[in-house]
Design a protein around this motif. Structure first.
Motif, PDB file in Angstrom:
ATOM      1  N   GLY A  49       0.816  -1.211   0.000  1.00  0.00           N
ATOM      2  CA  GLY A  49       0.000   0.000   0.000  1.00  0.00           C
ATOM      3  C   GLY A  49       0.849   1.260   0.000  1.00  0.00           C
ATOM      4  N   LEU A  50       1.924   1.261   0.785  1.00  0.00           N
ATOM      5  CA  LEU A  50       2.814   2.424   0.829  1.00  0.00           C
ATOM      6  C   LEU A  50       3.537   2.626  -0.502  1.00  0.00           C
ATOM      7  CD1 LEU A  50       4.399   2.152   4.398  1.00  0.00           C
ATOM      8  CD2 LEU A  50       2.592   3.695   3.626  1.00  0.00           C
ATOM      9  N   ILE A  51       3.896   1.527  -1.154  1.00  0.00           N
ATOM     10  CA  ILE A  51       4.542   1.622  -2.464  1.00  0.00           C
ATOM     11  C   ILE A  51       3.581   2.236  -3.480  1.00  0.00           C
ATOM     12  CG2 ILE A  51       5.440   0.278  -4.411  1.00  0.00           C
ATOM     13  CD1 ILE A  51       6.504  -1.735  -2.334  1.00  0.00           C
ATOM     14  N   LEU A  52       2.348   1.761  -3.492  1.00  0.00           N
ATOM     15  CA  LEU A  52       1.364   2.273  -4.448  1.00  0.00           C
ATOM     16  C   LEU A  52       1.056   3.742  -4.179  1.00  0.00           C
ATOM     17  CD1 LEU A  52      -1.078  -0.778  -4.529  1.00  0.00           C
ATOM     18  CD2 LEU A  52       0.696  -0.185  -6.199  1.00  0.00           C
ATOM     19  N   LEU A  53       0.999   4.113  -2.908  1.00  0.00           N
ATOM     20  CA  LEU A  53       0.761   5.509  -2.546  1.00  0.00           C
ATOM     21  C   LEU A  53       1.908   6.384  -3.053  1.00  0.00           C
ATOM     22  CD1 LEU A  53      -0.957   7.581  -1.051  1.00  0.00           C
ATOM     23  CD2 LEU A  53       0.226   6.942   1.066  1.00  0.00           C
ATOM     24  N   GLU A  54       3.123   5.894  -2.903  1.00  0.00           N
ATOM     25  CA  GLU A  54       4.290   6.634  -3.387  1.00  0.00           C
ATOM     26  C   GLU A  54       4.276   6.747  -4.913  1.00  0.00           C
ATOM     27  OE1 GLU A  54       9.179   6.342  -3.016  1.00  0.00           O
ATOM     28  OE2 GLU A  54       7.890   5.336  -1.549  1.00  0.00           O
ATOM     29  N   CYS A  55       3.798   5.702  -5.571  1.00  0.00           N
ATOM     30  CA  CYS A  55       3.703   5.748  -7.031  1.00  0.00           C
ATOM     31  C   CYS A  55       2.724   6.832  -7.486  1.00  0.00           C
ATOM     32  CB  CYS A  55       3.254   4.393  -7.571  1.00  0.00           C
ATOM     33  SG  CYS A  55       4.496   3.089  -7.453  1.00  0.00           S
ATOM     34  N   LEU A  56       1.656   7.020  -6.719  1.00  0.00           N
ATOM     35  CA  LEU A  56       0.643   8.012  -7.077  1.00  0.00           C
ATOM     36  C   LEU A  56       1.085   9.440  -6.785  1.00  0.00           C
ATOM     37  CD1 LEU A  56      -2.564   6.215  -5.756  1.00  0.00           C
ATOM     38  CD2 LEU A  56      -2.016   6.678  -8.152  1.00  0.00           C
ATOM     39  N   THR A  57       1.781   9.625  -5.674  1.00  0.00           N
ATOM     40  CA  THR A  57       2.147  10.975  -5.245  1.00  0.00           C
ATOM     41  C   THR A  57       3.560  11.381  -5.644  1.00  0.00           C
ATOM     42  OG1 THR A  57       3.012  10.241  -3.097  1.00  0.00           O
ATOM     43  CG2 THR A  57       0.645  10.717  -3.240  1.00  0.00           C
ATOM     44  N   GLY A  58       4.418  10.390  -5.859  1.00  0.00           N
ATOM     45  CA  GLY A  58       5.813  10.685  -6.152  1.00  0.00           C
ATOM     46  C   GLY A  58       6.614  11.004  -4.908  1.00  0.00           C
ATOM     47  N   GLU A  59       5.980  10.880  -3.736  1.00  0.00           N
ATOM     48  CA  GLU A  59       6.634  11.203  -2.470  1.00  0.00           C
ATOM     49  C   GLU A  59       6.550  10.022  -1.506  1.00  0.00           C
ATOM     50  OE1 GLU A  59       8.216  13.985  -1.852  1.00  0.00           O
ATOM     51  OE2 GLU A  59       7.634  15.059  -3.687  1.00  0.00           O
ATOM     52  N   ARG A  60       7.624   9.781  -0.772  1.00  0.00           N
ATOM     53  CA  ARG A  60       7.617   8.736   0.251  1.00  0.00           C
ATOM     54  C   ARG A  60       6.725   9.189   1.402  1.00  0.00           C
ATOM     55  NH1 ARG A  60      13.406   6.508   1.906  1.00  0.00           N
ATOM     56  NH2 ARG A  60      13.271   5.844  -0.277  1.00  0.00           N
ATOM     57  N   GLU A  61       5.800   8.339   1.823  1.00  0.00           N
ATOM     58  CA  GLU A  61       4.838   8.734   2.854  1.00  0.00           C
ATOM     59  C   GLU A  61       5.486   8.893   4.222  1.00  0.00           C
ATOM     60  OE1 GLU A  61       1.222   9.765   4.667  1.00  0.00           O
ATOM     61  OE2 GLU A  61       2.001   9.870   2.622  1.00  0.00           O
ATOM     62  N   TYR A  62       6.472   8.070   4.526  1.00  0.00           N
ATOM     63  CA  TYR A  62       7.153   8.149   5.822  1.00  0.00           C
ATOM     64  C   TYR A  62       8.662   8.315   5.596  1.00  0.00           C
ATOM     65  CZ  TYR A  62       2.755   6.448   7.781  1.00  0.00           C
ATOM     66  OH  TYR A  62       1.436   6.312   8.140  1.00  0.00           O
ATOM     67  N   PRO A  63       9.107   9.529   5.281  1.00  0.00           N
ATOM     68  CA  PRO A  63      10.529   9.765   5.033  1.00  0.00           C
ATOM     69  C   PRO A  63      11.299   9.942   6.342  1.00  0.00           C
ATOM     70  CG  PRO A  63       9.341  11.810   4.797  1.00  0.00           C
ATOM     71  CD  PRO A  63       8.300  10.739   5.086  1.00  0.00           C
ATOM     72  N   GLY A  64      12.583  10.196   6.212  1.00  0.00           N
ATOM     73  CA  GLY A  64      13.398  10.474   7.393  1.00  0.00           C
ATOM     74  C   GLY A  64      14.197   9.280   7.862  1.00  0.00           C
ATOM     75  N   THR A  65      14.763   9.413   9.045  1.00  0.00           N
ATOM     76  CA  THR A  65      15.577   8.357   9.631  1.00  0.00           C
ATOM     77  C   THR A  65      14.697   7.210  10.108  1.00  0.00           C
ATOM     78  OG1 THR A  65      15.442   9.278  11.857  1.00  0.00           O
ATOM     79  CG2 THR A  65      17.210  10.109  10.433  1.00  0.00           C
ATOM     80  N   MET A  66      15.333   6.144  10.555  1.00  0.00           N
ATOM     81  CA  MET A  66      14.599   4.990  11.082  1.00  0.00           C
ATOM     82  C   MET A  66      13.672   5.421  12.214  1.00  0.00           C
ATOM     83  SD  MET A  66      14.059   1.693  11.157  1.00  0.00           S
ATOM     84  CE  MET A  66      13.554   0.365  12.247  1.00  0.00           C
ATOM     85  N   VAL A  67      14.190   6.235  13.132  1.00  0.00           N
ATOM     86  CA  VAL A  67      13.396   6.673  14.283  1.00  0.00           C
ATOM     87  C   VAL A  67      12.256   7.583  13.833  1.00  0.00           C
ATOM     88  CG1 VAL A  67      13.425   7.986  16.434  1.00  0.00           C
ATOM     89  CG2 VAL A  67      15.316   6.434  15.892  1.00  0.00           C
ATOM     90  N   GLU A  68      12.543   8.516  12.936  1.00  0.00           N
ATOM     91  CA  GLU A  68      11.513   9.444  12.463  1.00  0.00           C
ATOM     92  C   GLU A  68      10.393   8.704  11.733  1.00  0.00           C
ATOM     93  OE1 GLU A  68      14.391  13.357  11.734  1.00  0.00           O
ATOM     94  OE2 GLU A  68      14.028  11.920  10.111  1.00  0.00           O
ATOM     95  N   ALA A  69      10.779   7.776  10.865  1.00  0.00           N
ATOM     96  CA  ALA A  69       9.780   7.014  10.122  1.00  0.00           C
ATOM     97  C   ALA A  69       8.954   6.145  11.062  1.00  0.00           C
ATOM     98  CB  ALA A  69      10.465   6.146   9.063  1.00  0.00           C
ATOM     99  N   ALA A  70       9.619   5.547  12.053  1.00  0.00           N
ATOM    100  CA  ALA A  70       8.921   4.679  13.000  1.00  0.00           C
ATOM    101  C   ALA A  70       7.925   5.465  13.844  1.00  0.00           C
ATOM    102  CB  ALA A  70       9.933   3.974  13.898  1.00  0.00           C
ATOM    103  N   MET A  71       8.330   6.619  14.340  1.00  0.00           N
ATOM    104  CA  MET A  71       7.444   7.432  15.171  1.00  0.00           C
ATOM    105  C   MET A  71       6.231   7.908  14.377  1.00  0.00           C
ATOM    106  SD  MET A  71       8.531   7.353  18.191  1.00  0.00           S
ATOM    107  CE  MET A  71       7.462   8.628  18.873  1.00  0.00           C
ATOM    108  N   ALA A  72       6.473   8.305  13.122  1.00  0.00           N
ATOM    109  CA  ALA A  72       5.359   8.755  12.286  1.00  0.00           C
ATOM    110  C   ALA A  72       4.382   7.616  12.036  1.00  0.00           C
ATOM    111  CB  ALA A  72       5.898   9.300  10.964  1.00  0.00           C
ATOM    112  N   ARG A  73       4.915   6.410  11.853  1.00  0.00           N
ATOM    113  CA  ARG A  73       4.074   5.240  11.593  1.00  0.00           C
ATOM    114  C   ARG A  73       3.128   4.965  12.747  1.00  0.00           C
ATOM    115  NH1 ARG A  73       6.634   2.133   8.536  1.00  0.00           N
ATOM    116  NH2 ARG A  73       7.325   4.202   7.988  1.00  0.00           N
ATOM    117  N   LEU A  74       3.621   5.199  13.976  1.00  0.00           N
ATOM    118  CA  LEU A  74       2.830   4.878  15.162  1.00  0.00           C
ATOM    119  C   LEU A  74       1.897   6.005  15.579  1.00  0.00           C
ATOM    120  CD1 LEU A  74       5.588   3.109  17.305  1.00  0.00           C
ATOM    121  CD2 LEU A  74       3.773   2.040  15.956  1.00  0.00           C
TER     122      LEU A  74
END
Length: 230
Positions: free
Chosen positions: A188-213
């Protein structure tokens, strides 16, 4: 000449522990891709390589890159795989978002391939744009380096979360075992990125993880319901 059979050519990809080369199988007169692992592997890495061979070798589907051969030479393990003529999704996205029709076709092909993989009780665990290849015959899933068979013993190192930060499912971020839903979430995240051209949860491991939660993925309002709820 590798294994007296494969003429290894130019480098076409590389990762933390291996490099992938274009090669020619002189026995069967065909182009292939050869993944050669580094020599200095710890026991955990060696077990992962054996797991990758076993898992990918058990999967036969037009939407999964085929494993053709494997072995060890001069202390290095190698995998011989189907050569996919075409770019991966990460490379495709360098040119911007993909058309809706193309994303819809991509979704159908990948969902079918994942359903087959999951029916074999295998979880990829690292589905991301760089591991999805675009061929003239449709998309293919590759790189089963950290894939896991649901009935097998886990071999991930203590304290490590397998996968790529930007595409981890919430349960993976929380340290729970990854099942088929984690692959579907990554898709789902890959398809979303394909549509928008932007990574939905960018940043470092910690930043991406916190945003996910703390927040769900933001789906554009103009995405058709059939794709938004796929």
């Amino acid at each position: 000449m590798l294994a007296g059979r494969y003429e290894v050519g130019r480098l076409i990809g590389s990762g933390a522990t291996a490099r992938v080369y274009r090669a020619f199988d002189v026995r069967l007169a065909r182009e292939v891709a050869v993944k050669i692992y580094d020599r200095d592997a710890v026991a955990l890495d060696q077990r992962r390589r054996l797991r990758e061979m076993t898992i990918q070798g058990s999967i036969s589907h037009p939407g999964v890159v085929a494993l053709l051969d494997s072995g060890t030479e001069s202390g290095r393990t190698y995998l011989v795989m189907q050569l996919v003529e075409g770019e991966n999704v990460a490379e495709r996205l360098l040119g911007g978002p993909m058309p809706l029709a193309e994303v819809t076709a991509l979704a159908g092909g990948l969902a079918e391939a994942l359903a087959h993989v999951h029916a074999l009780r295998v979880v990829h665990r690292d589905l991301k744009p760089a591991n999805v290849f675009l061929s003239a015959d449709g998309p293919l899933i590759g790189d089963f380096g950290i894939a896991h068979a649901l009935d097998a013993t886990h071999i991930t190192g203590t304290g490590l979360i397998p996968g790529t930060a930007a595409y981890l499912a919430p349960e993976q971020v929380s340290g729970e075992p990854a099942g088929p839903p984690a692959d579907v979430y990554a898709l789902g995240l890959i398809l979303l990125e394909c549509l928008t051209g932007e990574r939905e949860y960018p940043g470092t491991m910690v930043e991406a993880a916190m945003a996910r939660l703390t927040r769900p993925p933001r789906i554009p309002e103009d995405v058709p319901p059939s794709l938004a709820h796929a």
